[in-house]
Design an enzyme around this catalytic site. Structure first.
Site, mmCIF file in Angstrom:
data_model
loop_
_atom_site.group_PDB
_atom_site.id
_atom_site.type_symbol
_atom_site.label_atom_id
_atom_site.label_comp_id
_atom_site.label_asym_id
_atom_site.label_seq_id
_atom_site.Cartn_x
_atom_site.Cartn_y
_atom_site.Cartn_z
ATOM 1 N N GLU A 259 -6.108 -4.243 8.024
ATOM 2 C CA GLU A 259 -5.068 -4.668 7.083
ATOM 3 C C GLU A 259 -4.637 -3.405 6.358
ATOM 4 O O GLU A 259 -5.276 -2.972 5.415
ATOM 5 C CB GLU A 259 -5.678 -5.713 6.142
ATOM 6 C CG GLU A 259 -4.681 -6.695 5.591
ATOM 7 C CD GLU A 259 -4.048 -6.156 4.345
ATOM 8 O OE1 GLU A 259 -2.940 -5.582 4.466
ATOM 9 O OE2 GLU A 259 -4.632 -6.287 3.278
ATOM 10 N N CYS A 293 -0.540 -3.390 -1.092
ATOM 11 C CA CYS A 293 0.028 -3.165 0.238
ATOM 12 C C CYS A 293 1.282 -4.008 0.407
ATOM 13 O O CYS A 293 2.146 -3.706 1.229
ATOM 14 C CB CYS A 293 -0.990 -3.446 1.328
ATOM 15 S SG CYS A 293 -1.676 -5.075 1.223
HETATM 16 C C1 UN1 Z 1 -3.378 -5.799 -0.825
HETATM 17 O O1 UN1 Z 1 -2.494 -5.245 -1.494
HETATM 18 O O2 UN1 Z 1 -4.231 -5.118 -0.203
HETATM 19 O O3 UN1 Z 1 -0.189 -10.646 -1.483
HETATM 20 C C2 UN1 Z 1 -3.563 -7.241 -0.765
HETATM 21 C C3 UN1 Z 1 -0.705 -10.000 -2.385
HETATM 22 C C4 UN1 Z 1 -2.170 -10.167 -2.641
HETATM 23 C C5 UN1 Z 1 -2.959 -9.364 -1.702
HETATM 24 C C6 UN1 Z 1 -2.544 -7.990 -1.536
HETATM 25 N N1 UN1 Z 1 -2.529 -11.568 -2.538
HETATM 26 O O4 UN1 Z 1 -0.071 -9.226 -3.049
#
Ligand code: UN1
Length: 506
Positions: A259, A293
């Site tokens: 991820e 992310c």
């Molecule tokens: C991440 O930034 O690694 O959708 C995960 C989102 C969060 C998860 C982000 N539930 O922004």
């Protein structure tokens, strides 16, 4: 700081894995709060000898845990979820203090752990396999799912608790045991989470190796990656890191669940509700100080509403409060550390070189009483397609505005980056929405309508395509990545018919 006391965290030598009394390592890692730049506590780094002991404990625990019926495992995970419920506020504060995200977001992160535990409890009675009709008489065929063994979990600083929670809850309900390497930038949150579930494990008289924590830098991560005793490595972080991990795990034919980076865009069409579009854009781009992310990095706006949207967006940015993330009314906390501030400063220089136009200027801020030096101003750039920097994920709150004429062009701009995590369209037009969601639309793992790119719910499968790594975590049928599938064929007749009608008479 009461929350540290309530979580049994002191400022001295926090052991890397609670419960493991033989943990002897002497090297230390310092946790520094980006809020005030001060040391919170020192944490013991796992050495190779302790690593070996931990993997042995985990291997032994697996032999016990895998035989506990899944619904009973679900009951243990329900207790873990409840333990997080009682600690939500304290743990949320620690996340906020150690990572720098707003208290609202810190607590939201713990809520994600609670939710995914609930989800796993439900799953504990739903780890379904299919049955198939055999082509042979008096035969039965079905598939079943078994756990893999030790699941290695490598997480990043930006979600120091929740991403572990998604992985651990699923891995555990499937009958695996976990070895977690949290980020060296947020080691205390990992220790606090480990303590919370460690108590549940102890209370239920289960082997302590069911959930293990190791602390340290890249080297410790490398031990996990190349370890053939760990059949699955689930890693969250940068694309650069994911490429390294993927290579090492693939070389031993292990499985990896990656991820990685995103470069997420919102398309704003002429029919959009501009109020929603602006809120989605501001939270998407500045939430977690641009360090998700799923952060919105690009907004692609139709030329007919471009000027109006730009004006509204600038207005909203002017109302943003940057400061101590634990204070009420603060929207944006600090960046994680000096390295991140340097990335931000370098990006500002690069943007000017590539002739981007700042419509909200960026700068490093100094916040009264909190002079850690890690506070920056979220900024907006009018960008053009030729700018190379818009192709990269810079993990800071810089937002690029781009203009389009036709929706096909907007989708093409959106998809023309190496990453493929999250995407969104703001529209009230059914045709626009359906095109965006069609096979000719967004190429991302997540496609939203009339909301921003971040803040995914745990119930959906989370992850993305291309350089985002292709893995899926959390909801839907993501659990299958944590199990091995076995196809079983049973002959209950007196003959031995062969498949494909092959005759083999003796
Ligand atoms: C991440 O930034 O690694 O959708 C995960 C989102 C969060 C998860 C982000 N539930 O922004």
């Amino acid at each position: 700081m009461d929350f540290l006391k309530n979580l049994s965290i002191s400022s001295k030598n926090q052991g890397s894995s609670t419960g493991f009394e033989w943990f002897t390592t002497s090297a230390l890692l310092t946790s520094i709060s980006p809020v005030d730049g001060q040391r919170i506590a020192d944490v013991q780094i796992t050495d190779k000898q302790n690593y070996e002991q931990i993997i042995t404990k985990a291997s032994e625990a697996f032999l016990v845990w895998r035989k506990i019926p899944a619904p009973k495992r679900g009951d243990i995970i329900r207790q873990m979820g409840n333990a997080f419920r009682t600690k939500k506020e304290d743990l949320g504060k620690l996340v906020s203090w150690e990572m720098g995200k707003s208290l609202q977001e810190g607590m939201g992160e713990i809520q994600e752990i609670i939710d995914v535990c609930d989800f796993a409890v439900g799953l504990s009675r739903q780890l379904y396999g299919l049955t198939m009709h055999s082509e042979r008489p008096n035969h039965r065929m079905y598939e079943q799912w078994h756990p893999l063994g030790i699941v290695g979990i490598i997480t990043a600083f930006n979600f120091p608790a929740a991403v572990w929670g998604w992985n651990a809850a699923l891995a555990l309900v499937c009958g695996n045991v976990c070895v977690w390497k949290g980020s060296e930038k947020t080691p205390l949150t990992a220790i606090a989470c480990q303590k919370i579930i460690g108590e549940v494990i102890k209370y239920n008289k289960l082997p302590e190796g069911i959930s293990c924590l190791i602390s340290g830098d890249k080297e410790v991560g490398y031990w996990i990656t190349q370890d053939t005793r760990i059949p699955l490595v689930s890693a969250t972080g940068s694309t650069r890191m994911g490429k390294e991990i993927g290579k090492v795990v693939a070389a031993r034919l292990g499985r990896s669940l990656l991820e990685l980076g995103g470069n997420n865009a919102i398309i704003v069409t002429p029919s959009a509700d501009l109020k929603l579009a602006v809120i989605g854009a501001v939270f998407g781009a500045t939430g977690t100080t641009g360090q998700r992310c799923t952060t919105t990095r690009r907004i692609i706006v139709h030329q007919s509403i471009y000027e109006q949207f730009k004006k509204d967006l600038i207005n909203s940015y002017q109302q943003l409060v940057v400061g101590n993330p634990l204070e009420n009314g603060v929207h944006v906390g600090p960046l994680i550390d000096n390295q991140a501030v340097n990335l931000y400063k370098d990006a500002l220089i690069q943007i000017k070189k590539e002739k981007g136009i700042f419509i909200v200027e960026g700068e490093v801020l100094s916040i009264k009483n909190y002079e850690s030096g890690f506070y920056v101003k979220p900024c907006i750039v009018e960008a053009h397609r030729g700018m190379k920097i818009t192709q990269t994920e810079t993990f800071v709150p810089i937002l690029y505005l781009l203009k389009y004429d036709h929706l096909e062009e907007a989708i093409e701009i959106q998809n023309s980056v190496p990453q493929g995590l999250s995407s969104a369209i703001m529209t009230t037009n059914m045709k626009e929405m359906e095109l965006f969601l069609s096979v000719a639309g967004s190429d991302c793992g997540i496609a939203n309508v009339n909301m921003g790119t971040s803040g995914a719910e745990i119930g959906g499968a989370f992850g993305g395509e291309k350089e985002t790594g292709g893995g899926r975590e959390s909801g839907s049928d993501a659990w299958k990545a944590y199990m091995r599938r076995q196809t079983c064929s049973i002959n209950f007749g007196n003959d031995m018919p062969l498949a494909q009608g092959i005759k083999f008479d003796l």
